[in-house]
Design a protein around this motif. Structure first.
Motif, PDB file in Angstrom:
ATOM      1  N   PRO A   1      -7.201  12.338   5.997  1.00  0.00           N
ATOM      2  CA  PRO A   1      -7.979  12.825   4.973  1.00  0.00           C
ATOM      3  C   PRO A   1      -6.995  13.248   3.907  1.00  0.00           C
ATOM      4  CG  PRO A   1      -7.943  14.644   6.626  1.00  0.00           C
ATOM      5  CD  PRO A   1      -7.256  13.481   7.437  1.00  0.00           C
ATOM      6  N   VAL A   2      -7.486  13.232   2.910  1.00  0.00           N
ATOM      7  CA  VAL A   2      -6.824  13.798   1.613  1.00  0.00           C
ATOM      8  C   VAL A   2      -6.715  15.219   1.603  1.00  0.00           C
ATOM      9  CG1 VAL A   2      -8.719  13.865   0.279  1.00  0.00           C
ATOM     10  CG2 VAL A   2      -6.646  13.664  -0.912  1.00  0.00           C
ATOM     11  N   PRO A   3      -5.572  15.960   1.155  1.00  0.00           N
ATOM     12  CA  PRO A   3      -5.495  17.586   1.196  1.00  0.00           C
ATOM     13  C   PRO A   3      -6.869  18.048   0.383  1.00  0.00           C
ATOM     14  CG  PRO A   3      -3.528  16.778   0.551  1.00  0.00           C
ATOM     15  CD  PRO A   3      -4.384  15.396   0.622  1.00  0.00           C
ATOM     16  N   THR A   4      -7.119  19.162   0.997  1.00  0.00           N
ATOM     17  CA  THR A   4      -8.520  19.837   0.198  1.00  0.00           C
ATOM     18  C   THR A   4      -8.485  20.292  -0.869  1.00  0.00           C
ATOM     19  OG1 THR A   4      -7.803  22.052   1.259  1.00  0.00           O
ATOM     20  CG2 THR A   4      -9.070  20.495   2.754  1.00  0.00           C
TER      21      THR A   4
ATOM     22  N   GLU B   1       9.822  18.701   7.276  1.00  0.00           N
ATOM     23  CA  GLU B   1       8.855  19.469   8.056  1.00  0.00           C
ATOM     24  C   GLU B   1       7.382  19.041   7.559  1.00  0.00           C
ATOM     25  OE1 GLU B   1       7.200  23.915   8.031  1.00  0.00           O
ATOM     26  OE2 GLU B   1       9.514  23.510   8.934  1.00  0.00           O
ATOM     27  N   SER B   2       7.389  18.894   6.118  1.00  0.00           N
ATOM     28  CA  SER B   2       6.201  18.647   5.331  1.00  0.00           C
ATOM     29  C   SER B   2       5.983  17.293   4.911  1.00  0.00           C
ATOM     30  CB  SER B   2       6.545  19.407   3.991  1.00  0.00           C
ATOM     31  OG  SER B   2       6.670  20.838   4.461  1.00  0.00           O
ATOM     32  N   ARG B   3       6.910  16.316   5.513  1.00  0.00           N
ATOM     33  CA  ARG B   3       6.772  14.867   5.079  1.00  0.00           C
ATOM     34  C   ARG B   3       5.336  14.151   5.103  1.00  0.00           C
ATOM     35  NH1 ARG B   3       9.103  15.692  10.019  1.00  0.00           N
ATOM     36  NH2 ARG B   3       8.302  13.950  11.602  1.00  0.00           N
ATOM     37  N   GLU B   4       4.485  14.690   6.100  1.00  0.00           N
ATOM     38  CA  GLU B   4       3.116  13.792   5.998  1.00  0.00           C
ATOM     39  C   GLU B   4       2.499  14.333   4.798  1.00  0.00           C
ATOM     40  OE1 GLU B   4       2.175  11.485   7.882  1.00  0.00           O
ATOM     41  OE2 GLU B   4       3.963  11.275   9.080  1.00  0.00           O
ATOM     42  N   PHE B   5       2.329  15.532   4.816  1.00  0.00           N
ATOM     43  CA  PHE B   5       1.642  16.410   3.564  1.00  0.00           C
ATOM     44  C   PHE B   5       2.114  15.729   2.317  1.00  0.00           C
ATOM     45  CE2 PHE B   5       1.480  20.109   0.519  1.00  0.00           C
ATOM     46  CZ  PHE B   5       0.307  20.044   0.216  1.00  0.00           C
ATOM     47  N   LEU B   6       3.511  15.719   1.833  1.00  0.00           N
ATOM     48  CA  LEU B   6       4.051  15.355   0.783  1.00  0.00           C
ATOM     49  C   LEU B   6       3.604  13.750   0.609  1.00  0.00           C
ATOM     50  CD1 LEU B   6       7.703  16.642   1.074  1.00  0.00           C
ATOM     51  CD2 LEU B   6       5.778  17.618  -0.340  1.00  0.00           C
ATOM     52  N   MET B   7       3.576  13.023   1.782  1.00  0.00           N
ATOM     53  CA  MET B   7       2.916  11.652   1.518  1.00  0.00           C
ATOM     54  C   MET B   7       1.609  11.613   0.826  1.00  0.00           C
ATOM     55  SD  MET B   7       4.823   9.184   4.258  1.00  0.00           S
ATOM     56  CE  MET B   7       5.222  10.494   5.670  1.00  0.00           C
ATOM     57  N   ASP B   8       0.749  12.459   1.527  1.00  0.00           N
ATOM     58  CA  ASP B   8      -0.839  12.682   1.076  1.00  0.00           C
ATOM     59  C   ASP B   8      -0.599  12.988  -0.355  1.00  0.00           C
ATOM     60  OD1 ASP B   8      -1.501  12.206   3.752  1.00  0.00           O
ATOM     61  OD2 ASP B   8      -1.769  14.515   4.319  1.00  0.00           O
TER      62      ASP B   8
ATOM     63  N   GLY C   1      -1.815   6.323  -5.924  1.00  0.00           N
ATOM     64  CA  GLY C   1      -2.606   5.449  -5.195  1.00  0.00           C
ATOM     65  C   GLY C   1      -1.807   4.266  -4.439  1.00  0.00           C
ATOM     66  N   LYS C   2      -0.535   4.638  -4.272  1.00  0.00           N
ATOM     67  CA  LYS C   2       0.466   3.775  -3.636  1.00  0.00           C
ATOM     68  C   LYS C   2       0.288   3.641  -1.993  1.00  0.00           C
ATOM     69  CE  LYS C   2       4.105   5.665  -5.253  1.00  0.00           C
ATOM     70  NZ  LYS C   2       5.442   6.035  -5.730  1.00  0.00           N
ATOM     71  N   ALA C   3       0.586   2.740  -1.626  1.00  0.00           N
ATOM     72  CA  ALA C   3       0.582   2.500  -0.078  1.00  0.00           C
ATOM     73  C   ALA C   3       1.708   3.589   0.652  1.00  0.00           C
ATOM     74  CB  ALA C   3       1.158   1.134   0.299  1.00  0.00           C
ATOM     75  N   ARG C   4       1.316   3.966   1.556  1.00  0.00           N
ATOM     76  CA  ARG C   4       1.971   5.075   2.511  1.00  0.00           C
ATOM     77  C   ARG C   4       3.494   4.750   2.722  1.00  0.00           C
ATOM     78  NH1 ARG C   4      -0.140   9.620   4.037  1.00  0.00           N
ATOM     79  NH2 ARG C   4       0.788  10.996   5.428  1.00  0.00           N
ATOM     80  N   TRP C   5       3.583   3.511   2.757  1.00  0.00           N
ATOM     81  CA  TRP C   5       5.158   3.066   2.891  1.00  0.00           C
ATOM     82  C   TRP C   5       5.939   3.419   1.804  1.00  0.00           C
ATOM     83  CZ3 TRP C   5       7.876  -0.351   0.522  1.00  0.00           C
ATOM     84  CH2 TRP C   5       7.170  -1.481  -0.120  1.00  0.00           C
ATOM     85  N   ALA C   6       5.438   3.070   0.655  1.00  0.00           N
ATOM     86  CA  ALA C   6       5.987   3.360  -0.535  1.00  0.00           C
ATOM     87  C   ALA C   6       5.936   4.916  -0.794  1.00  0.00           C
ATOM     88  CB  ALA C   6       5.305   2.703  -1.638  1.00  0.00           C
ATOM     89  N   ALA C   7       5.131   5.583  -0.392  1.00  0.00           N
ATOM     90  CA  ALA C   7       5.133   7.129  -0.546  1.00  0.00           C
ATOM     91  C   ALA C   7       6.148   7.640   0.381  1.00  0.00           C
ATOM     92  CB  ALA C   7       3.850   7.695  -0.228  1.00  0.00           C
ATOM     93  N   GLN C   8       6.278   7.242   1.507  1.00  0.00           N
ATOM     94  CA  GLN C   8       7.524   7.615   2.383  1.00  0.00           C
ATOM     95  C   GLN C   8       8.853   7.319   1.860  1.00  0.00           C
ATOM     96  OE1 GLN C   8       7.297   7.311   6.903  1.00  0.00           O
ATOM     97  NE2 GLN C   8       8.640   5.671   6.340  1.00  0.00           N
TER      98      GLN C   8
ATOM     99  N   ALA D   1      -5.571   3.572   1.980  1.00  0.00           N
ATOM    100  CA  ALA D   1      -5.587   4.064   3.175  1.00  0.00           C
ATOM    101  C   ALA D   1      -4.513   5.392   3.361  1.00  0.00           C
ATOM    102  CB  ALA D   1      -5.334   3.078   4.415  1.00  0.00           C
ATOM    103  N   TYR D   2      -4.991   6.412   4.055  1.00  0.00           N
ATOM    104  CA  TYR D   2      -3.654   7.463   4.043  1.00  0.00           C
ATOM    105  C   TYR D   2      -3.046   7.416   5.292  1.00  0.00           C
ATOM    106  CZ  TYR D   2      -5.632   9.878   0.086  1.00  0.00           C
ATOM    107  OH  TYR D   2      -5.854  10.153  -1.508  1.00  0.00           O
TER     108      TYR D   2
END
Length: 517
Positions: free
Chosen positions: A2-5, A84-91, A98-105, A320-321
């Motif tokens: 899910p997207v952050p709250t 440590e926060s990488r998943e949250f930062l990608m969210d 709106g980019k794909a997650r690999w591009a956020a990574q 997709a997240y």
């Protein structure tokens, strides 16, 4: 995933360097995938910038007094927090862009690479060093790297962490304070890093984020900072350069690109076609260093085109997240309109659509299919102008030399890609291209990720460089200190000028025989 709250975005809002007690207007920030509101941020004013700069100057004096090693220790802690926060930062990145997650990574990795590289090299590059004095023994000379003071960063929306915080890292390590104007569509990407900097122990006020329009906040930053770092269009880059020139402050910019890829008859076509999908459509083509022009030797043009078209058709477009999609959304109605117009213009003038060509509102409000065109000419909007979207053109050429000539036939010169029969051939071709970075057997990521090598544009694609030693030292002023010992240039009391001056000339002539001279 899910997207952050909403509560998370409300917390990040508190890191904006804006005096909310003054009743500021707010701007809603939209989740690009759905068009729904994520939260809102206050809209900064020129007064907010002036206040942020004043606080930054106060904090910078103490920060600059620390050794580069001490500053690096803080940035090392920040890097650990990014990991440590990488998943949250990608969210956060995905929600805003709106980019794909690999591009956020890629963005998160960019922050990790920058913090690691500059923390490692800063103590050495910033250390005072000796140079030969005018007259050995008599003169002792050293050079210091003095921080500029307050660095202004005006950042774009397409890579809102890498191109705001990634540039702030070397500026901070060089001993400066930083005031950032994020793009109005993507403020949370900067604000979340302000939170991480605070947790890492960066002094209060040293890194400030002031959201707001470029005409107000951007202008105020240019009018108050000591050095400006900008990423955006070549047109805006020219305007900012003029403003910096009037104040006689330093300026660095990465600007637009119309980047070419060359594929020769000896290249591995399967690898080239597959990699070209990433090179062309990362962040739905909204990337200054992505590929928009493909020059393929005619002997293999049909084969490559067939393989590339198939790879593009197979790419998964959607929201997709997680890592289940290959290509994400455009960021705004303006970008969607530009891409739609470029495709329609090209088709109306004779271009052929091999793949894509359509908006996809069934997937989300701003999706557009990855699109491949042939028979594109310079009379078409997308022929010479940067589309900055999921639109690429294939051009068969009769020889490698024709490919090089056509690749260089542009005002831009940011990035290029070469696929050849051997690494040596690829490097020979790369050396002929007018581009700040050239990737052999890849699209853009290895050159961008090689943080020790300078990255920037030729022509109207930029001024200065990020990354490498230049990417750190540009945020400093070199100061030369020369100490004179034993005697100065005046003659001793017992010698007349007529005797003393020939002695000085003889000494100057003899210096050429000394090492280092």
């Amino acid at each position: 995933m899910p997207v952050p709250t909403a509560e998370v975005f409300e917390r990040l809002r508190s890191f904006a360097a804006v005096d909310t007690a003054q009743g500021h207007a707010t701007r809603a920030i939209i989740e690009v995938f759905t068009g729904e509101t994520l939260g809102s941020v206050p809209v900064g004013t020129a007064a907010d910038v002036a206040t942020a700069v004043a606080k930054a100057r106060a904090a910078q004096a103490e920060w600059a007094a620390r050794t580069p090693k001490q500053r690096a220790e803080v940035l090392d802690r920040y890097r650990a927090l990014v990991v440590e926060s990488r998943e949250f930062l990608m969210d956060v990145i995905q929600a805003e862009t709106g980019k794909a997650r690999w591009a956020a990574q890629e963005e998160v990795m960019s922050l990790m690479f920058a913090a690691r590289y500059f923390s490692r090299v800063a103590p050495r590059l910033l250390a005072p060093h000796s140079v030969p004095g005018a007259f050995p023994v008599v003169n002792r000379a050293s050079v210091r790297a003095v921080p500029k003071g307050v660095v202004g960063v005006i950042a774009p929306w397409n890579y809102p962490m890498a191109l705001s915080v990634g540039d702030s890292i070397p500026a901070l390590l060089a001993g400066n304070a930083v005031v950032v104007k994020p793009d109005s569509q993507t403020p949370y990407s900067s604000l979340v890093n302000a939170e991480l900097f605070a947790r890492a122990g960066l002094p209060t006020g040293l890194f400030a984020v002031v959201p707001g329009p470029g005409t107000v906040v951007g202008t105020a930053i240019v009018e108050n900072c000591d050095y400006l770092m900008f990423t955006g269009s070549s047109a805006t880059g020219r305007t900012l350069a003029e403003q910096c020139g009037r104040r006689l402050i330093g300026y660095s910019a990465e600007l637009g690109g119309k980047n070419p890829m060359i594929v020769t008859r000896g290249a591995d076509l399967n690898k080239a076609a597959k990699a070209a999908v990433r090179a062309c459509f990362s962040n739905a083509g909204q990337l200054c260093i992505s590929i928009e022009r493909l020059y393929v030797e005619r002997a293999v043009a049909d084969q490559f085109t067939e393989k590339f078209a198939a790879a593009v058709k197979a790419a998964k477009l959607g929201a997709a997240y997680d890592f289940s999609k290959d290509i994400g959304s455009l960021i705004s109605e303006a970008q969607l309109e530009t891409v739609t117009k470029h495709v329609a213009d090209a088709v109306s003038k004779g271009a052929k659509v091999l793949v894509g060509g359509n908006a996809r509102p069934d997937l989300g409000p701003l999706f557009f299919e990855p699109t491949v065109l042939t028979e594109v000419t310079d009379a078409m909007e997308c022929g010479r102008n940067e589309t900055f979207g999921p639109l690429v053109s294939i051009y068969p050429v009769d020889s490698v030399q024709e490919a090089v000539t056509r690749a260089n036939d542009t005002e831009y010169g940011l990035n290029a890609s070469v696929w050849a029969g051997s690494k040596a051939e690829g490097e020979r071709i790369a050396e002929q291209l007018h581009a700040g970075t050239v990737n052999v057997d890849e699209g853009y990521a290895p050159a961008w990720g090689t943080t020790g090598a300078p990255m920037g544009g030729m022509g109207i694609s930029g001024v200065g460089r990020r990354h490498g030693p230049d990417g750190l030292l540009k945020f400093t002023e070199p100061q030369s200190i020369v100490v004179t010992r034993l005697l100065n240039l005046d003659p001793p009391a017992f010698l007349p000028q007529s005797t003393w001056q020939p002695l000085l000339m003889a000494a100057a002539r003899g210096i050429r025989f000394l090492p280092g001279r």
